[in-house]
Design an enzyme around this catalytic site. Structure first.
Site: not given
Ligand SMILES: [Zn+2]
Length: 313
Positions: A76, A261
């Site tokens: 983030h 991810h």
């Molecule tokens: Zn996230």
């Protein structure tokens, strides 16, 4: 032209998985430096924010410097740096996990805009231009990079929980659309997964305030959603952060189908394993105007009140 933060920005919160209190600071860095994490509690060990330092993890993106220093949940803050056009910064953190804050990138963007951006004249900016399609798959899921003259993100997800369901979104990331469209969308998870993660000693810092928790067709987090399609927007935010680990702006279209991810990192590894699939380009002003952070510096005064409002919501 390369860009750094004008002065130190500081953040304080807890790690999503550890639950431990953690402080993070973003500091200016010289042209050509890139983004580097520094563990202030480990003798200032340096951890480059680069794809080849990522250790696979399903739940977050974890960086490892190969000499015992790691930092997790970097996606983030990386998205906030990329989305505001910062190329060079030192990110100090006093523990192994970046603070989760409100589960989105809005508080990081707020802090960056309050500190200000500083362009670094005389330092040309290079980008990675994708020349041909590269794809990785796992079961039904895939992630793909294709040639484009600016970053574009196309994502779709399909969850059994009716509160999320099937969501699809495509965004041209030029001209600050990260700040306008993606920065405030929060991490989401299923109530059943939260219970299981906490039994395994994970998500100990997770609350109904720093994640959207869903159970079937119900949103358990107070206040509900920030966007009807907040879940897919958050996946796009994660993709922006994970792609920023390429180490330079990407000129490419990213397509993610139920990707995460680990898959986005495999995609970058596949790209860099094929030298004929990409090239370095020095950006002209016209090309710079199509980067995700273009226009953010000029419109910071207008964007900051929105970031402030979202970050405390
Ligand atoms: Zn996230």
């Amino acid at each position: 032209m390369q860009t750094t933060i004008a002065q130190k920005a500081q953040f304080r919160g807890v790690g999503l998985h550890s639950g431990a209190a953690v402080r993070l600071a973003i500091l200016p860095a010289p042209a050509g430096h890139g983004i580097v994490f520094v563990r202030t509690d480990l003798d200032r060990a340096r951890i480059p924010a680069r794809w080849d330092h990522v250790t696979p993890s399903q739940l977050c993106t974890l960086l490892d410097n190969g000499r015992g220093a790691t930092v997790s949940t970097v996606e983030h803050v990386m998205a906030a740096l990329s989305g505001t056009g910062i190329n060079n910064a030192v990110v100090e953190v006093n523990g192994p996990e970046v603070p989760i804050l409100d589960g989105s990138a809005a508080p990081f963007v707020q802090g960056i805009l309050e500190a200000g951006l500083r362009q670094q004249p005389g330092a040309p900016l290079r980008a990675l231009r994708v020349l041909r399609e590269v794809e990785v798959q796992q079961g039904e899921a895939f992630a793909r990079l294709s040639p484009a003259d600016h970053l574009e993100i196309h994502f779709d997800i399909d969850f059994a929980d009716a509160a999320i369901g099937r969501q699809e979104k495509r965004l041209d990331m030029a001209n600050g659309s990260f700040v306008h469209e993606l920065m405030d969308s929060r991490t989401f998870c299923r109530q059943a997964d939260v219970v299981q993660m906490q039994q395994n000693g994970l998500a100990l810092g997770g609350t109904y305030l720093n994640a959207v928790v869903v159970d079937g067709d119900k949103i358990l987090s107070p206040g509900g959603l920030r966007h009807r399609d907040e879940a897919v927007r958050h996946k796009m935010l994660d993709a922006v952060g994970d792609l920023a680990l390429a180490g330079a702006p990407l000129l490419a279209r990213y397509t993610g189908h139920r990707a995460g991810h680990a898959m986005t990192n495999r995609l970058l590894r596949a790209l860099f394993a094929q030298p004929d699939a990409w090239e370095w380009v020095t950006l002209t002003p016209a090309m710079e105007n199509r980067l995700p952070g273009a226009g953010v510096l000029a419109s910071a005064a207008r964007l900051l009140p929105r970031a402030r409002q979202l970050a405390v919501a």
